[in-house]
Motif scaffolding. Structure first.
Motif, PDB file in Angstrom:
ATOM      1  N   GLU A  22      -4.672   6.473  -3.512  1.00 50.00           N
ATOM      2  CA  GLU A  22      -4.153   5.389  -2.684  1.00 50.00           C
ATOM      3  C   GLU A  22      -4.078   4.083  -3.459  1.00 50.00           C
ATOM      4  O   GLU A  22      -4.965   3.765  -4.245  1.00 50.00           O
ATOM      5  N   SER A  59       0.839  -1.190   0.000  1.00 48.48           N
ATOM      6  CA  SER A  59       0.000   0.000   0.000  1.00 48.48           C
ATOM      7  C   SER A  59       0.873   1.239   0.000  1.00 48.48           C
ATOM      8  O   SER A  59       1.987   1.238   0.509  1.00 48.48           O
ATOM      9  N   ASP A  76      -5.348  13.023  -3.219  1.00 43.06           N
ATOM     10  CA  ASP A  76      -4.377  11.946  -3.098  1.00 43.06           C
ATOM     11  C   ASP A  76      -4.950  10.646  -3.629  1.00 43.06           C
ATOM     12  O   ASP A  76      -6.154  10.399  -3.555  1.00 43.06           O
ATOM     13  N   SER A  98       0.647  11.731  -3.727  1.00 41.81           N
ATOM     14  CA  SER A  98       0.039  13.052  -3.884  1.00 41.81           C
ATOM     15  C   SER A  98       0.203  13.443  -5.352  1.00 41.81           C
ATOM     16  O   SER A  98       1.265  13.273  -5.941  1.00 41.81           O
ATOM     17  N   THR A 111       0.532   5.838  -0.692  1.00 47.05           N
ATOM     18  CA  THR A 111      -0.291   6.987  -1.014  1.00 47.05           C
ATOM     19  C   THR A 111       0.501   7.910  -1.925  1.00 47.05           C
ATOM     20  O   THR A 111       1.678   8.147  -1.692  1.00 47.05           O
ATOM     21  N   THR A 132      -3.975   0.135  -2.610  1.00 45.79           N
ATOM     22  CA  THR A 132      -4.207  -0.743  -1.466  1.00 45.79           C
ATOM     23  C   THR A 132      -3.974  -2.182  -1.873  1.00 45.79           C
ATOM     24  O   THR A 132      -3.706  -2.481  -3.042  1.00 45.79           O
TER      25      THR A 132
END
Lengths: 178, 949
Positions: free
Chosen positions: B832, B796, B830, B800, B798, B834
């Motif tokens: 993500e 995972s 943002d 930007s 994140t 996962t």
């Protein structure tokens, strides 16, 4: 199919046809080139519709995804076909107009033989009611005025038939009285 | 001997009667001598009639006889002729046995002078009749007849002229050079005779093309605003037909159409409105203005009202605004219109609106309720059909009509009765089900297949609502299955039975028994294979699997190749699951190995060999849970493999996986009508992406696409730029596809890229910019990142995101951009990544077998407490969403009133390792979850557990 409301359009009628009491086509017009493009498909469709409708005079049916309103008279069947979303009453008004106009030009003899003899009048009536799927007119009076068709152009014969009928009635009266 | 002349139409009937020699009681009693009348040769259109028999004394008697016959006809005693007689009495159908060549021969009299209108008219009618019957006219013969016909314009006979117009229209497509009549038609359309003008316009527009249209434009404009309604209507309707062909020309007639719309004539009004809408439908503002104008001014034509209602509801639909707008008020006010057609249209429009509240529906439902008791069948039909639709979404709104619907269930029009019953089934209580089912079974054989499907769908919905009623339903369905019916109908029944079996374990055995009986005599290959597949899946788990073997093997003996192959597969499943049946199954498979068809033989040999190994893992992998790859993907990979010969064996893991099938049963009860759609096998979404990405040079060499996510919105709705992202996962990389739309009409964006700043050890490799982004045309740019190799558990991350681009201002009207621009950027939300992005859903039809197949080498187990979750349903939903895995064995459905549940999930992790999760859930003050994970790779197990925790 039930994708919300139908696209607003004047193209209301998908097809019109008149069949005899054996299901044979006497007149038929298809207005949507995508619907039954070939003659074979059209005739199969007419056959299916006829088989499902000729037994009971039910006025309205739903077949092959089409709403079909119909009316019969002696040995004739009149059909107007619209899409599943179409307003049934609009189709009904077309059917009624077609039937009433035809009935008028055939002098109330709405039957196969008489229709065939006045085929040109019926062609013209259909042409005045629907143009390429758009309802052109739904008032029989207007249609008749525009078509301006005379059923039989031999008034003499017409008269003599009436005379014969009249005298026949007299005769029967007499024979009963005897 | 007496001779008489009568008009022939009168006499034919006499002929027929006489030929038939049917007893005519009145005639024979009173005028027995008449039966000796016979009709002689026809001369022209009249028949001469001779009478024989000495007792005949007077013409009057004969007349009387004819009179009687006429009377008899009036009593409908002579309603139908015998076919044979009809042929012998050749005059009964003047068009029977028409020969095309003969008719065309006759058409030569068109050239005679003077023109004989009557005869010409008759011949034209014959030509049109033949065309109507589907007779094929060659181009040459059609053109010849057409040219001959043009001479008839010299005659002034009205009907003849009108038939000429019809002939022109009918022949427009089959004859050549139809435009030669242009001048004649133009003359008629502008002439003094009003009767000719309308039809002439329509015929003219039928043969005109875009270039010719310019020449008659002036006349068309005049005709649209002509004071004679038929002329104006004809011009408007013809314009509408021509919009498709030459939009630009017709667009110039808007002002004339506008003027026509205020005409007094109702049809002109309607046609003008239709044309105006058609010309403006892409301009929402103009449509709104037009609506406002007409809804205020009030129209006379009911057709025009219907059109307005449709436009208004479409506009409401598009704006997605609340229902407090004036448009909705307008539609509602139409419920009080005098004309039934308008009232119905308005009610139907309201019913079809999405998210309509019960309060808004109420007035529409109450007018429909009134229509239910109308004497007109069409109106009752329309009303009950619409109520049926309401009942799908708002059963409670229709309850008020139950009494009216009850009256319709015995309607002589079976369509109405069926719709009434299915509506009642939706709105009524459980107690009325039995009664309604009994009623409908009394006439189910009389209704059309379309409505039978409606009935089946209603039953299917009922079974979900009242599972306890399944025995009644099952009985009913099995009876329907035995009746005659088309494919769609049978398929609906089979689907319904299958869904009952799946929903309701108690009904499994009866359901399977009915299906077994059905395939004994089933002409539809698709259905037979479907049922065999189901039997293979469900049969071995029933208490008595052996009884199905006979049914299945019968298929091997009797059916076509496809069915035989399916039967072999089903047999193998029985053998794999039930050890005591294995020897018999092997014997049967042995026999199938002699089959005449390759596929059947291959399957039998394959299963035979697998089964003989007696290994659970093999059984699971090759018999229960087949291939989970995407078929087009496999085809492409194999093709690629054959193109590049190499020593390495083909690796199944390089093939993209099939996106999980939609397992949810469609329960929509739409009254039919989908059958017309062409059934095309659309490539899956992922296959399309695979193609698109493979076309970009930077992304070659990434291997097969593993998974594409659903689009994620990275901007709020209604901002300057709308951006959404689709995450494409590959074996060692990810590609982010940004679909951007520029909603500013005064800007042109160029060189658009999205810059991404990862929070973890992900490495941005490359950006592919979208070269140019004009107003409202979506474009895509891509960013490629490499996944960290060293740490397989880093799943995972994140990012930007910032969109960077070059802005060039431009003229909003012409779209012409300025020469120079400036750089700008726009911050996005943002993004993500996962764990779900790394797992592809795979459905394992037999989870238990798959579980054994993977084995417990890398099994790990952990227990979690989900404090924030209150129900089992919610927990199940969360887990599925979070892991992005496929629930198996319908374990995503939590039975009611239970406080423990086991969820089975299956998937494939990036890199091609199967991963299976078993989650035991228990409800007590929040949900406690024990998760067991199995996979062929230890890292994968760790990743999953780590991410859950």
């Amino acid at each position: 199919m039930d994708s919300t409301s139908p696209e607003p359009s004047l193209y209301t009628v998908k097809a019109v046809f008149i069949l005899d009491n054996d299901g044979n086509r006497l007149l038929s017009k298809y207005y949507d080139p995508e619907l039954y493009p070939s003659m074979k498909e059209q005739k199969t469709f007419e056959r299916n519709v006829f088989n499902k409708t000729h037994k009971a005079d039910n006025e309205i049916a739903f077949l092959e995804g089409m709403t079909i309103v119909y009316k019969s008279s002696i040995d004739l069947f009149f059909y107007v076909v619209g899409s599943a979303q179409e307003n049934e009453l609009m189709l009904m008004s077309v059917l009624n107009c077609l039937f009433d106009s035809t009935s008028h030009i055939l002098r109330k003899n709405v039957e196969r033989r008489c229709l065939l003899e006045n085929m040109e009048g019926v062609f013209l009536v259909v042409d005045e009611i629907i143009d390429g799927g758009v309802i052109l007119e739904s008032d029989p009076q207007q249609v008749l005025q525009k078509v301006n068709y005379r059923a039989d152009e031999n008034p003499l014969t017409e008269q003599s038939v009436a005379q014969v009928l009249q005298s026949a009635k007299e005769q029967i009266k007499w024979s009963i009285l005897k | 001997m007496h001779g008489l002349l009568f008009s022939w139409d009168f006499l034919i009937r006499v002929t027929v009667r006489m030929c038939q020699k049917r007893p005519l009681p009145l005639l024979t009693r009173k005028y027995s001598d008449v039966s000796s009348v016979d009709v002689d040769v026809a001369t022209g259109r009249q028949f001469s009639l001779r009478l024989r028999g000495s007792s005949f004394s007077s013409v009057a008697r004969l007349r009387a006889a004819f009179g009687l016959i006429c009377q008899l006809r009036a009593f409908k005693m002579i309603k139908k002729f015998d076919k044979k007689d009809e042929e012998s009495g050749s005059g009964s159908n003047p068009f029977q046995h028409l020969e095309k060549s003969a008719v065309l021969q006759e058409a030569r009299i068109f050239n005679e002078t003077p023109i004989n209108p009557r005869r010409c008219l008759h011949i034209l009618t014959k030509i049109i009749y033949l065309l109507n019957q589907g007779e094929h006219f060659g181009t040459t013969e059609a053109t010849e007849a057409f040219f001959a016909m043009t001479r008839l314009f010299q005659s002034n006979d009205q009907t003849l002229r009108r038939m000429c117009y019809l002939t022109i229209k009918e022949m427009a497509n089959i004859s050549e050079d139809v435009i030669i009549v242009t001048s004649s038609l133009t003359k008629d359309m502008t002439g003094k005779e009003d009767v000719y003008r309308g039809p002439a316009i329509r015929a003219l527009c039928r043969i005109t093309d875009t270039t010719m249209l310019q020449a008659i434009e002036r006349y068309m404009k005049q005709a649209i605003v002509d004071k004679v309604p038929s002329v104006s209507s004809s011009a408007l309707v013809s314009s509408l037909h021509m919009v498709k062909m030459s939009y630009d020309v017709v667009k110039r007639w808007v002002n004339e159409a506008q003027e026509a719309a205020s005409s007094d004539n109702i049809m002109v009004q309607y046609h003008a409105l239709g044309l105006l809408y058609h010309l403006r439908k892409n301009d929402r503002l103009a449509v709104t203005k037009m609506l406002n104008k007409f809804t205020k001014s009030g129209l006379k034509s009911p057709f025009a009202y219907c059109m307005l209602i449709r436009i208004a509801s479409k506009l409401l639909d598009e704006t997605e605004g609340g229902h407090d707008s004036p448009l909705f008020d307008f539609i509602e006010s139409c419920l009080r219109n005098k004309n039934e057609m308008v009232v119905y249209e308005a009610a139907s429009a309201i019913v079809h609106m999405p998210n309509c509240t019960a309060r808004e529906l109420a007035p529409a439902v109450s007018v429909l309720q009134l229509f239910c008791s109308s004497p007109k069948a069409a109106l009752r039909y329309a009303a009950v059909r619409t109520l049926n639709k309401v009942a799908m979404k708002h059963p409670s709104a229709v309850t008020a009509c139950n009494l009216d619907l009850e009256n319709l269930i015995t309607d002589s029009n079976r369509s109405i009765a069926t719709l009434a019953i299915t509506t009642l089934l939706k709105t009524g209580s459980e107690s009325s089900v039995d009664r309604l089912m009994k009623q409908i079974s009394s006439f189910v054989s009389e209704i059309s297949d379309e409505f039978k499907v409606v009935v089946v769908q209603a039953i299917s919905a009922l079974c979900q609502k009242y599972p306890r009623k399944h025995s009644v339903m099952m009985n009913f369905l099995s009876n329907m299955l035995r009746d005659d019916g088309g494919f769609e109908y049978k398929r609906a029944i089979v689907d319904c039975i299958i869904s009952i079996i799946e929903e309701n374990p108690e009904s499994k055995e009866t359901g399977l028994a009915h299906l077994c009986e059905f395939i004994e005599d089933c002409e539809h290959t698709v259905l037979a294979t479907k049922i065999l597949h189901l039997m293979g899946k469900e049969g071995p788990r029933t208490p008595q699997p052996s009884k199905y073997i006979r049914f299945i093997f019968n298929r091997v003996v009797l059916e076509s190749e496809a069915v035989r192959a399916a039967a072999v597969s089903a047999l193998a499943k029985f053998g794999a699951q039930n050890d005591d049946l294995l020897p018999s199954v092997l014997v049967l498979l042995q026999r199938c190995m002699m089959d005449s068809d390759d596929e059947v033989r291959d399957r039998a040999t394959f299963y035979m060999n697998v089964l003989q190994q007696k290994q659970k893992a093999l059984n699971a992998a090759y018999i229960f849970n087949g291939l989970s790859v995407s078929i087009p993907g496999l085809e492409k990979s194999l093709h690629q493999y054959t193109l590049e010969p190499s020593e390495k064996p083909f690796d199944m893991k390089t093939v993209p996986l099939a996106t999980a099938p939609i397992t949810e049963q469609k329960t929509e009860i739409a009254p039919v009508a989908t059958s017309k759609l062409p059934e095309k096998l659309a490539p899956s979404r992922q296959d399309i992406y695979q193609e698109q990405l493979a076309a970009i040079p930077e992304f070659q060499g990434l291997g097969p696409l593993f998974k594409s996510s659903e689009p994620v919105q990275l901007t709020e709705a209604e901002t300057e730029y709308v951006v959404r992202c689709i995450k494409h996962t590959f074996a060692g990389h990810m590609v982010f596809q940004f679909d951007c739309t520029n909603t500013l009409n005064d800007q042109l964006l160029q060189k658009v890229v999205v810059q991404m700043e990862p929070s973890e050890a992900y490495e941005v490799v490359h950006c592919v910019p979208a070269p140019s982004l004009p107003y409202s045309q979506p474009g895509s740019c891509y960013t490629l990142i490499r996944l960290p190799d060293d740490d397989p558990t880093a799943v995972s991350c994140t990012f930007s995101c910032t969109m960077k681009y070059l802005v060039r201002d431009c003229d909003p009207n012409t779209g012409e951009p300025d020469d120079d621009g400036y750089d700008d950027e726009y911050v996005l939300e943002d993004l993500e990544v996962t764990v779900a992005d790394h797992i592809q859903k795979v459905l394992k039809p037999n989870f238990g077998a798959a579980w054994e197949e993977v084995g417990d080498e890398f099994e790990k187990e952990e227990t979690f407490a989900l404090a924030s979750v209150r129900t089992l349903d919610e927990a199940v939903g969360n887990i599925i969403n979070f892991l992005g895995m496929q629930p198996c064995e319908r374990s995503d459905k939590v039975p009611e009133n239970k406080n423990s549940h086991i969820l089975f999930l299956a998937g494939v992790f990036r890199g091609g390792h199967d991963v299976l999760v078993r989650a035991r859930l228990a409800l007590a003050d929040g949900v406690t979850m024990q998760v067991t994970v199995r996979s062929g790779d230890e890292n994968v197990v760790d990743v999953i557990l780590a991410s859950v925790g």
